[in-house]
Design a protein around this motif. Structure first.
Motif, mmCIF file in Angstrom:
data_model
loop_
_atom_site.group_PDB
_atom_site.id
_atom_site.type_symbol
_atom_site.label_atom_id
_atom_site.label_comp_id
_atom_site.label_asym_id
_atom_site.label_seq_id
_atom_site.Cartn_x
_atom_site.Cartn_y
_atom_site.Cartn_z
ATOM 1 N N SER A 143 1.700 51.709 50.711
ATOM 2 C CA SER A 143 1.769 50.569 51.823
ATOM 3 C C SER A 143 0.813 49.496 51.773
ATOM 4 N N ARG A 144 -0.313 49.669 50.803
ATOM 5 C CA ARG A 144 -0.987 48.373 50.749
ATOM 6 C C ARG A 144 -1.421 48.218 49.243
ATOM 7 N N ASN A 174 5.038 48.592 49.962
ATOM 8 C CA ASN A 174 6.168 48.589 51.092
ATOM 9 C C ASN A 174 5.231 48.820 52.410
ATOM 10 N N PRO A 175 4.722 47.857 52.856
ATOM 11 C CA PRO A 175 3.888 47.833 54.089
ATOM 12 C C PRO A 175 4.792 48.358 55.266
ATOM 13 N N GLU A 176 5.880 47.882 55.434
ATOM 14 C CA GLU A 176 6.714 48.502 56.658
ATOM 15 C C GLU A 176 8.014 48.249 56.473
ATOM 16 N N GLY A 177 9.083 48.955 57.137
ATOM 17 C CA GLY A 177 10.224 48.758 57.295
ATOM 18 C C GLY A 177 10.950 48.154 55.670
ATOM 19 N N LEU A 203 4.145 40.099 61.599
ATOM 20 C CA LEU A 203 4.273 40.079 59.932
ATOM 21 C C LEU A 203 3.064 39.690 59.175
ATOM 22 N N SER A 207 -0.313 40.711 59.730
ATOM 23 C CA SER A 207 -0.329 42.385 59.072
ATOM 24 C C SER A 207 -0.397 42.428 57.567
#
Length: 423
Positions: A255-256, A380-383, A414, A417
């Motif tokens: 995620s990061r 893939n940080p989100e969605g 976004l 973030s």
């Protein structure tokens, strides 16, 4: 060498990234090339990865120019002998008889890959895209609209959508017969009934419904029953269907990343969601300016951008409020080139290692002008938001982190973030 599971051509850059993400979510390794590489590079990637993709620009091309872009790519992908060749198109079915013609793509695919009925899958439920009894719907701002009433697509500057029935929409682009199969006719979950319906349709292509991910999984199992190599056209939902058919469990992605420092965001998009993201960034302390057009203005703005980034400030350059009077070419092209020049200047000076690029055509021009050869998923940080690692012979570009996003992708916050990911 193990057989390549799938290969795809994406008709714009942001869509190509989404396809790569959908395959990765099922644990598939992949590499996305920026344009058509030489045969040796493709073959090397095919020997190392489950899926190989080529990001292109066909969505913005006239029908007369589309053959020159798509034909050599399909020929190169077929030579890799994958099980499936996907033409990755936008989930909002952006196309017309004169621009980005999916009808012409259908003709080319049947000529170069195989003449069996071509599945069309444009639904992508996790992204708010649904096909129900052949009629397509797309969400915006939390509201699901019929495609011809969706605020962005109904007023699209190049390919406004006036017909939500996808079979009808695409039939305006080719003389080949195009049908549809509703989800109510899919039969059992193993896909056998649907495969029989596809093969027995007698159409050159069939639009397939999906309202739930379970529908995509049935589609994927049906596609596995069709002759190989299979040619299929559609969104990241199609990519997910292809990967899900292999039966592997979803694979979590990072995620990061470990990157830090200020972020540069540039936009060639004029969508309302990108505008909201720009406004939210400004409220969060980003330095936001309209993108400058014209040589003298652009030079001054680049100096300002470099100074701001070096001082630790994240910067966003918007396009919907840009002064276009200095544009010396079509506005969208001028905005994309200006954004690309800003990113090239900042990256070349080492002032930013994370870049957000808004808009498909802008993403294409930025990656090409930077000399990016290929891309892989970093996080893939989100969605459906993906951070990519750029691969290039240029040390200043190699390892750069890029977020290439369509105008409607991502939440309002976004930009900030992404900045927060690096601490």
């Amino acid at each position: 060498m193990p057989r390549l599971r799938a290969a795809f051509y994406g008709d714009d850059f942001t869509g190509s990234v989404d396809a790569l993400l959908q395959f990765a979510r099922r644990g598939w390794t992949g590499r996305l090339f920026v344009g058509l590489p030489d045969a040796a590079a493709l073959e090397r990637a095919a020997s190392e990865c489950d899926v190989v993709g080529i990001a292109g620009i066909a969505r913005s091309l006239s029908t007369a120019d589309l053959d020159g872009e798509v034909r050599p790519v399909l020929q190169a992908l077929v030579a890799l002998q994958p099980r499936v060749v996907q033409y990755k198109a936008c989930s909002t079915a952006d196309s017309s008889p004169t621009i980005g013609s999916i009808g012409r793509v259908l003709e080319l695919g049947r000529e170069l890959v195989g003449e069996q009925t071509v599945p069309f899958v444009f639904a992508q439920p996790d992204f708010g895209r649904y096909t129900l009894h052949g009629v397509h719907f797309a969400a915006e701002g939390g509201i699901v609209y019929r495609l011809d009433r969706q605020p962005t697509m109904s007023t699209h500057p190049t390919t406004p959508m006036t017909e939500p029935d996808l079979a009808v929409h695409f039939s305006h682009q080719t003389d080949l017969p195009i049908g549809s199969i509703p989800f109510t006719a899919y039969g059992g979950d193993d896909g056998a009934d649907l495969a029989d319906r596809i093969l027995g349709s007698g159409d050159a292509a069939v639009v397939l419904d999906a309202v739930l991910d379970e529908h995509l999984e049935v589609i994927g199992r049906a596609l596995r029953r069709l002759d190989e190599p299979l040619f299929a056209v559609g969104s990241g939902g199609l990519s997910l269907a292809i990967a899900a058919a292999e039966g592997e469990e979803p694979a979590p992605l990072p995620s990061r990343t470990g990157s830090s420092g200020p972020v540069l965001a540039v936009s060639g998009s004029r969508s309302s969601q990108t505008r909201r993201q720009m406004d939210a960034a400004a409220a969060a302390g980003w330095l936001v300016q309209p993108l400058a057009l014209g040589a003298s203005r652009a030079s001054a703005q680049l100096d300002w951008v470099l100074s701001a980034l070096r001082a630790g400030n994240s910067v966003a350059l918007s396009s919907d409020d840009a002064d276009t009077t200095a544009a010396d070419r079509p506005v969208l092209e001028a905005l994309a080139d200006a954004a690309a020049a800003m990113v090239a200047g900042a990256a070349g000076a080492g002032a930013a290692r994370r870049i957000i690029v808004c808009g498909g055509d802008t993403s294409s021009r930025v990656t090409r002008q930077l000399g990016v050869e290929s891309l892989s998923i970093a996080a893939n940080p989100e969605g459906n938001v993906v951070l990519l690692t750029a691969h290039s012979a240029d040390p200043a570009i190699d390892g750069l982190e890029l977020l290439l996003k369509g105008g409607q992708v991502g939440g309002v916050d976004l930009f900030d973030s992404i900045r927060a990911l690096g601490g």
